[in-house]
Design a protein around this motif. Sequence first.
Motif, PDB file in Angstrom:
ATOM      1  N   SER A 180       0.837  -1.204   0.000  1.00 49.39           N
ATOM      2  CA  SER A 180       0.000   0.000   0.000  1.00 49.39           C
ATOM      3  C   SER A 180       0.868   1.249   0.000  1.00 49.39           C
ATOM      4  O   SER A 180       1.977   1.273   0.549  1.00 49.39           O
ATOM      5  N   VAL A 181       0.333   2.290  -0.632  1.00 46.87           N
ATOM      6  CA  VAL A 181       1.041   3.545  -0.757  1.00 46.87           C
ATOM      7  C   VAL A 181       0.010   4.651  -0.976  1.00 46.87           C
ATOM      8  O   VAL A 181      -1.036   4.417  -1.591  1.00 46.87           O
ATOM      9  N   HIS A 182       0.270   5.833  -0.440  1.00 47.10           N
ATOM     10  CA  HIS A 182      -0.645   6.931  -0.695  1.00 47.10           C
ATOM     11  C   HIS A 182      -0.546   7.335  -2.165  1.00 47.10           C
ATOM     12  O   HIS A 182       0.526   7.281  -2.776  1.00 47.10           O
ATOM     13  N   ARG A 183      -1.669   7.721  -2.744  1.00 46.56           N
ATOM     14  CA  ARG A 183      -1.678   8.022  -4.179  1.00 46.56           C
ATOM     15  C   ARG A 183      -0.749   9.179  -4.526  1.00 46.56           C
ATOM     16  O   ARG A 183      -0.228   9.252  -5.643  1.00 46.56           O
ATOM     17  N   GLU A 184      -0.504  10.096  -3.559  1.00 42.96           N
ATOM     18  CA  GLU A 184       0.426  11.192  -3.823  1.00 42.96           C
ATOM     19  C   GLU A 184       1.851  10.667  -3.990  1.00 42.96           C
ATOM     20  O   GLU A 184       2.628  11.195  -4.791  1.00 42.96           O
ATOM     21  N   VAL A 185       2.196   9.631  -3.223  1.00 42.55           N
ATOM     22  CA  VAL A 185       3.520   9.031  -3.331  1.00 42.55           C
ATOM     23  C   VAL A 185       3.585   8.105  -4.539  1.00 42.55           C
ATOM     24  O   VAL A 185       4.612   8.019  -5.215  1.00 42.55           O
ATOM     25  N   LEU A 186       2.484   7.434  -4.811  1.00 41.01           N
ATOM     26  CA  LEU A 186       2.440   6.539  -5.967  1.00 41.01           C
ATOM     27  C   LEU A 186       2.732   7.295  -7.254  1.00 41.01           C
ATOM     28  O   LEU A 186       3.468   6.822  -8.132  1.00 41.01           O
TER      29      LEU A 186
END
Length: 415
Positions: A263-269
């Motif tokens: 999992s990863v925040h979409r801003e980091v993705l």
Amino acid sequence: MDTPRDRGRPLRIIIIGGGIGGLCLAQGLRQAGIDDIVVYERDESARGRMQGYRLRISPEGERALRQCLPRQAQDLLTATSNKRHEEGLAAYDDQLNPQWAPAFDDPRGDAPDKVDAVDRVTLRRILLADLDGVVRFGKRFTHYEQVDGEVVAHFADGGSDTGDVLVAADGANSQVRAQLRPADRAHDLGVRAILSRTPRAGAIEAGLPEVLRDRFVNVTGSNGLRLALMPMVFRTPPREAAERFWPGLGFDDTEDYYMSVFSVHREVLGLPDDSFFAMTGEELRELVLERTAGWHPHLRGVFAHSEAEETYPLALRATLPVEPWAPGNVIPLGDAVHTMPPTGGVGANTALRDAASLCRALTAVTRGERPLLDAVAEYQAEMVRYATEATNMSLKIAKWSMQKIDLSEKKLSQA
């Protein structure tokens, strides 16, 4: 609203959605002697969609299953549950240095028949057992209408069915909710996840350390990526267990595996959603390998051996606040009313708890012990209480594991 009992006939119950909650309710109603029930499922068969992998079963979830399932199915459930080894959650950084992790108490202790995790597909097959003629596949619900105190369900193929009660067990994207409460929607938490399954033998061969093999593991990466790794080691292989406890049920061979959730925040993705959700399993696997290039090789080996055909994208969402529907003959259950992120491992358990509670309510109505509106109102009041607790707990764990999540009411209301 008068009840079917007032009109001198049994209660007819229509359940929209053949997932875990809807099927558990159907099993419980059958055990209570209520036979005029039907489950409508949009998939063409029990294998019609990705159902997920390992499911944690909480004490409340296990209690609900045992209340609703016949003894034969309970024995099969126990036999195919996870073989327990180490307790608790272990946390590491991406170089396998130990980190702090929250502790969880389980009142079941070391009970020999404890069901603490199951394979989701196996559980659904158990819940479908002996429901031939009750579950009707390939029926996509479109809308309902109220006619003379009854509810008429309509389907995309032009068919319809009339009942006294309609249960909305059709998940986070509930079509029933969309008609009854169109303003309701789950909030996007901004987290994007990649779910996959890795054969246990392949992960061990790839070098998974022994300390990580038999417990729930959470790994924090320096680049904002998280890994949750959960073993599914069957007490008895499902096919063997079915032959012993329910001959003729026809389970497939299923090997032990690890469920992994990256999992990863979409801003980091840094990828638009339309691109992310369009990725194939192989592309998602390569994305994770690329983002974890600096991780310890023992961890990278797990995902390198994952099954591309069993790798899927997911957005984490939550219903806030959980609110009851107007008491009546259209009744919510599970994700249709309380979607929550998988971080707490209680979403399915809360749906199972709904099923057992609603089963008791509808049984009392059928027996003439309670008016329908009173029974439904009481069920929903209790459901809102424990579902809110479960959602809040899941959100706290999500916040712990993904620091960029903003759980403020203002932020969520804008999501």
